[in-house]
Design a protein around this motif. Sequence first.
Motif, short mmCIF file in Angstrom:
data_model
loop_
_atom_site.label_atom_id
_atom_site.label_comp_id
_atom_site.label_asym_id
_atom_site.label_seq_id
_atom_site.Cartn_x
_atom_site.Cartn_y
_atom_site.Cartn_z
N PRO A 1 0.81 -1.23 0.00
CA PRO A 1 0.00 0.00 0.00
C PRO A 1 0.84 1.28 0.00
O PRO A 1 0.34 2.32 -0.42
N ASN A 2 2.08 1.20 0.48
CA ASN A 2 2.92 2.40 0.59
C ASN A 2 3.48 2.78 -0.78
O ASN A 2 4.31 2.05 -1.34
N PRO A 3 3.06 3.92 -1.35
CA PRO A 3 3.54 4.30 -2.70
C PRO A 3 5.04 4.56 -2.72
O PRO A 3 5.70 4.27 -3.72
N ASN A 4 5.60 5.10 -1.64
CA ASN A 4 7.04 5.37 -1.60
C ASN A 4 7.83 4.07 -1.66
O ASN A 4 8.88 3.98 -2.32
N ALA A 5 7.32 3.05 -0.95
CA ALA A 5 7.99 1.74 -0.97
C ALA A 5 7.91 1.13 -2.37
O ALA A 5 8.88 0.50 -2.83
N ARG A 6 6.77 1.32 -3.05
CA ARG A 6 6.64 0.79 -4.42
C ARG A 6 7.62 1.47 -5.36
O ARG A 6 8.25 0.81 -6.21
N ILE A 7 7.78 2.79 -5.22
CA ILE A 7 8.73 3.52 -6.07
C ILE A 7 10.16 3.05 -5.80
O ILE A 7 10.94 2.85 -6.73
N GLU A 8 10.47 2.87 -4.53
CA GLU A 8 11.81 2.41 -4.17
C GLU A 8 12.09 1.03 -4.77
O GLU A 8 13.16 0.79 -5.34
N GLU A 9 11.12 0.12 -4.66
CA GLU A 9 11.28 -1.21 -5.23
C GLU A 9 11.45 -1.15 -6.74
O GLU A 9 12.24 -1.89 -7.33
N PHE A 10 10.70 -0.24 -7.38
CA PHE A 10 10.79 -0.08 -8.83
C PHE A 10 12.19 0.39 -9.24
O PHE A 10 12.78 -0.14 -10.19
N VAL A 11 12.72 1.36 -8.51
CA VAL A 11 14.05 1.90 -8.83
C VAL A 11 15.11 0.82 -8.66
O VAL A 11 15.98 0.64 -9.53
N TYR A 12 15.05 0.10 -7.54
CA TYR A 12 16.04 -0.96 -7.32
C TYR A 12 15.93 -2.06 -8.38
O TYR A 12 16.94 -2.64 -8.80
N GLU A 13 14.69 -2.34 -8.81
CA GLU A 13 14.49 -3.36 -9.85
C GLU A 13 15.12 -2.91 -11.16
O GLU A 13 15.77 -3.70 -11.86
N LYS A 14 14.94 -1.63 -11.52
CA LYS A 14 15.53 -1.12 -12.75
C LYS A 14 17.06 -1.09 -12.68
O LYS A 14 17.75 -1.26 -13.69
N LEU A 15 17.59 -0.88 -11.48
CA LEU A 15 19.04 -0.87 -11.29
C LEU A 15 19.59 -2.27 -11.11
O LEU A 15 20.80 -2.45 -10.96
N ASP A 16 18.68 -3.26 -11.14
CA ASP A 16 19.06 -4.67 -10.96
C ASP A 16 19.77 -4.88 -9.63
O ASP A 16 20.79 -5.59 -9.54
N ARG A 17 19.25 -4.23 -8.61
CA ARG A 17 19.81 -4.37 -7.26
C ARG A 17 18.71 -4.76 -6.29
O ARG A 17 17.53 -4.47 -6.53
N LYS A 18 19.09 -5.42 -5.22
CA LYS A 18 18.13 -5.87 -4.23
C LYS A 18 17.80 -4.74 -3.27
O LYS A 18 18.70 -4.08 -2.73
N ALA A 19 16.50 -4.50 -3.06
CA ALA A 19 16.08 -3.44 -2.14
C ALA A 19 16.44 -3.82 -0.71
O ALA A 19 16.43 -5.00 -0.34
N PRO A 20 16.82 -2.83 0.11
CA PRO A 20 17.16 -3.14 1.51
C PRO A 20 15.97 -3.72 2.26
O PRO A 20 14.83 -3.32 2.04
N SER A 21 16.26 -4.69 3.12
CA SER A 21 15.19 -5.35 3.87
C SER A 21 14.76 -4.47 5.04
O SER A 21 15.60 -3.97 5.80
#
Length: 366
Positions: A69-89
């Motif tokens: 539900p958190n839009p900021n978290a979704r944006i962060e996940e999207f950016v890390y996905e595009k950078l081919d990096r794992k988002a911090p847990s």
Amino acid sequence: MNIMDFNVKKLAADAGTFLSRAVQFTEEKLGQAEKTELDAHLENLLGKAECTKLWTEKIMKQTEVLLQPNPNARIEEFVYEKLDRKAPSRMNNPELLGQYMIDAGNEFGPGTAYGNALIKCGETQKRIGTADRELIQTSAINFLTPLRNFIEGDYKTITKERKLLQNKRLDLDAAKTRLKKAKVAEARAASEQEVRITQSEFDRQAEITRLLLEGISSTHAHHLRCLNDFVEAQMTYYAQCYQYMLDLQKQLGSFPSTFLSNNNQSSSTPVQSVSAPSVLASASASLPSVSNSIVTSGTSELKSSSGSRKARVLYDYDAANSSELSLLADEVITVYSIPGMDSDWLMGERGNQKGKVPITYLELLN
């Protein structure tokens, strides 16, 4: 020099083709030129593809909102996905709430009724948080990824071929227009040859596009399987959460009634709580992991006989008092019934230990 001449000629030819298409398109919009219509079957396939793309995007985006539900978290996940990096847990909301409850319970004192209840609630919230993570991961792999692959892969290919088909149609109609305007026999012969070539290229591209579009039915079948996987993941998640809350309710229900009273009520007027056995009994029909045959026929046979059966434990269970037996998921114990025992319970034995165990936590073995 020859290569340069060739490039110039090719550039001029491409520019001429583009200009011809632009003129044909403009005249069609103004009603000054005829337009070759696609056959009804191809038009239907195109409409089905557009509809599939539209609703797939909407379903995919709303599923992402549901899972995160958190839009900021979704944006962060999207950016890390595009950078081919794992988002911090990071802790999710249930885990964070659970940690706050546990910290508060330890601060108030685990030996106090409120502190103990907070710790138990916090542990349950963290278990729900873990289940939430599993739901998100499973849904992303089995549901969201196939939908995204269709939008970013198959549909892009369809769009590319569809645009190419549009260009081939414009070329064909432009050639037909030039044929109508041709007056000299030599120009007319050249125009007829051009129409035959453009008609052949158009027919070939229409067939390629049709074959691609007919694959939409296979896409629907694949997405149906993915949808079933998503439903199963949700079913598992909600069943886990339901079971966790049943366990928590039983633990809280075992507290003395004076501890459960509201601050605005006297200790002689406790808050009503539903006993765990009755809740477990009512839940047995709705929990997907507990089959009706286990709760009905198998138990009835066991209660009507004087023998014992082996049973596999489905979930962890913490005994509320000394008359009950704590259980660990997947262990196998011996169970039997004794006269006068509540219908929701059986006697369980593990080595030298024995005590009452709830039926809904068991799978009777043959």
